[in-house]
Design a protein around this motif. Structure first.
Motif, mmCIF file in Angstrom:
data_model
loop_
_atom_site.group_PDB
_atom_site.id
_atom_site.type_symbol
_atom_site.label_atom_id
_atom_site.label_comp_id
_atom_site.label_asym_id
_atom_site.label_seq_id
_atom_site.Cartn_x
_atom_site.Cartn_y
_atom_site.Cartn_z
ATOM 1 N N ARG A 170 0.814 -1.221 0.000
ATOM 2 C CA ARG A 170 0.000 0.000 0.000
ATOM 3 C C ARG A 170 0.846 1.270 0.000
ATOM 4 O O ARG A 170 0.345 2.356 -0.273
ATOM 5 C CB ARG A 170 -0.924 -0.003 1.231
ATOM 6 N N THR A 189 4.589 -4.959 -3.894
ATOM 7 C CA THR A 189 3.647 -4.809 -5.005
ATOM 8 C C THR A 189 4.016 -5.777 -6.120
ATOM 9 O O THR A 189 3.151 -6.422 -6.723
ATOM 10 C CB THR A 189 3.658 -3.368 -5.544
ATOM 11 N N PRO A 288 -11.315 -7.256 -5.029
ATOM 12 C CA PRO A 288 -10.648 -6.139 -5.707
ATOM 13 C C PRO A 288 -10.915 -4.783 -5.063
ATOM 14 O O PRO A 288 -9.995 -3.947 -4.975
ATOM 15 C CB PRO A 288 -11.228 -6.202 -7.130
ATOM 16 N N GLU A 289 -12.140 -4.562 -4.590
ATOM 17 C CA GLU A 289 -12.469 -3.263 -4.006
ATOM 18 C C GLU A 289 -11.775 -3.021 -2.666
ATOM 19 O O GLU A 289 -11.761 -1.888 -2.160
ATOM 20 C CB GLU A 289 -13.984 -3.113 -3.846
ATOM 21 N N HIS A 292 -5.692 -1.550 -3.286
ATOM 22 C CA HIS A 292 -5.277 -0.435 -4.129
ATOM 23 C C HIS A 292 -5.055 -0.952 -5.553
ATOM 24 O O HIS A 292 -4.627 -2.087 -5.764
ATOM 25 C CB HIS A 292 -4.000 0.205 -3.602
ATOM 26 N N SER A 293 -5.335 -0.110 -6.515
ATOM 27 C CA SER A 293 -5.330 -0.533 -7.915
ATOM 28 C C SER A 293 -3.980 -1.053 -8.365
ATOM 29 O O SER A 293 -3.899 -1.986 -9.169
ATOM 30 C CB SER A 293 -5.770 0.631 -8.815
ATOM 31 N N TRP A 294 -2.886 -0.464 -7.852
ATOM 32 C CA TRP A 294 -1.573 -0.862 -8.348
ATOM 33 C C TRP A 294 -1.177 -2.283 -7.899
ATOM 34 O O TRP A 294 -0.237 -2.846 -8.408
ATOM 35 C CB TRP A 294 -0.499 0.133 -7.922
ATOM 36 N N ARG A 296 -3.271 -4.851 -8.240
ATOM 37 C CA ARG A 296 -4.122 -5.821 -8.924
ATOM 38 C C ARG A 296 -4.287 -5.530 -10.414
ATOM 39 O O ARG A 296 -5.112 -6.161 -11.080
ATOM 40 C CB ARG A 296 -5.505 -5.857 -8.255
ATOM 41 N N ASP A 297 -3.507 -4.623 -10.951
ATOM 42 C CA ASP A 297 -3.680 -4.204 -12.338
ATOM 43 C C ASP A 297 -2.944 -5.156 -13.281
ATOM 44 O O ASP A 297 -1.718 -5.326 -13.190
ATOM 45 C CB ASP A 297 -3.156 -2.770 -12.528
ATOM 46 N N ASP A 298 -3.668 -5.765 -14.202
ATOM 47 C CA ASP A 298 -3.060 -6.752 -15.093
ATOM 48 C C ASP A 298 -2.144 -6.117 -16.140
ATOM 49 O O ASP A 298 -1.204 -6.764 -16.612
ATOM 50 C CB ASP A 298 -4.153 -7.575 -15.780
ATOM 51 N N ASP A 300 -0.180 -3.493 -15.494
ATOM 52 C CA ASP A 300 1.056 -3.310 -14.743
ATOM 53 C C ASP A 300 1.768 -4.646 -14.522
ATOM 54 O O ASP A 300 3.000 -4.717 -14.535
ATOM 55 C CB ASP A 300 0.767 -2.658 -13.391
#
Length: 318
Positions: A170, A189, A288-289, A292-294, A296-298, A300
């Motif tokens: 995070r 991450t 997913p909610e 943080h997006s970074w 779980r972003d495919d 990235d």
């Protein structure tokens, strides 16, 4: 919803999946006494796995863990493997040794790691130390031994790669100047995104991969940190605009700390098509909610895969 809670201990979960653990071949990295890798190996040893491969930098310390397992589960075979995740040359040597094993591997637990490294340092290949050991080392080792994990098409068997990350992801991407905590967050991450890539690329070959946060356990991972070191974490916290984000810490016992390791390795709610590639915490799958997006972003994840290939000088196409 998971039947377990954050303080469920590893022994309980291992007992629940005892028949699944039985006869499995498990490889664990980072198994020095007092750490979570050693505790995980000891916990599962009570349920008759076929073989536990203990991997780490210091063969003397690994032998101590093997001896402890022999005392608790004398019928369980162990094998030691020298593995220095900060050295790509040595990783390649270790991988050759694994590829010569007669056995396939059912579960690979990438547990080893370093945290909040000061002063700034690099691996022999010139990679920042935390990113190099926590991610790149495991990326290279896992891919080099992949033939021991993936199955022939249609065999019906599965294998798992469990990447021990941290909710420290995070902290987000690293900044322009080195900060040990941000660098740690960046490496964690990468652990999350690595699992997503493995699940995407290799589910068709029978591979499941997940990442996890074990909770706060005061092990030798933070042996070099003092109060000032943890104040650095709070400073990053303030920079992120959070209030009391990281404290006070509520520590767990080592056996509680490996409960999510055991859950991730053997729980039957994680399959090739259900929950593959997810992140786990507190003995449950995070949605997913909740992330943080970074983490779980495919897109990235694929960028990281290509960067990792470049840093190890080898492509892994599946």
């Amino acid at each position: 919803m998971s039947q377990y809670h954050p303080l469920t201990d590893g022994d309980q979960i291992a007992s629940d999946f005892s028949t699944t653990i039985k006869n499995k071949v498990i490889l664990v990295t980072g198994v020095s006494p007092g750490g979570l890798g050693a505790e995980y190996a000891l916990t599962i040893s009570k349920h008759s796995p076929s073989l536990i491969i203990l991997a780490g930098r210091d063969i003397t310390k690994i032998a101590q863990t093997a001896s402890t397992i022999a005392d608790v589960a004398p019928s369980v075979a162990t094998r030691t493997l020298e593995l220095d995740l900060a050295s790509q040359k040595q990783i390649r040597e270790a991988a050759k040794e694994v590829l010569a094993y007669a056995e396939s591997i059912d579960v690979l637990v990438n547990n080893a790691g370093i945290m909040a490294k000061l002063p700034y340092s690099q691996t022999p290949e010139g990679i920042e130390a935390q990113f190099g050991a926590n991610h790149i080392g495991h990326f290279l080792f896992t891919n080099l031994i992949m033939s021991k994990l993936i199955r022939s098409e249609g065999s019906g068997r599965t294998a798992r790669v469990v990447n021990v990350a941290s909710d420290g992801y995070r902290l987000g991407p690293n900044g322009a100047t080195y900060n040990p905590w941000r660098a740690y967050g960046q490496s964690k991450t990468a652990n999350l995104l690595f699992s997503r890539s493995l699940a995407t690329k290799l589910a068709k070959r029978g591979l499941i991969s997940v990442s996890l946060h074990p909770g706060v356990i005061f092990t030798n991972l933070g042996r070099h940190l003092d109060a000032e070191g943890f104040q650095g974490l709070n400073q990053v916290d303030r920079e992120l605009g959070n209030r009391n984000y990281w404290g006070p810490f509520k520590g767990r016992t080592p056996n509680q700390g490996v409960s999510t390791h055991v859950f991730a390795s053997f729980n039957d709610s994680i399959t090739l098509t259900s929950n593959n590639g997810v992140y786990l915490e507190d003995n449950r799958v995070f949605q997913p909610e909740e992330m943080h997006s970074w983490g779980r972003d495919d897109v990235d994840a694929e960028k990281l895969w290509k960067l990792s290939e470049k840093l190890v000088g080898e492509k892994f196409s599946y």
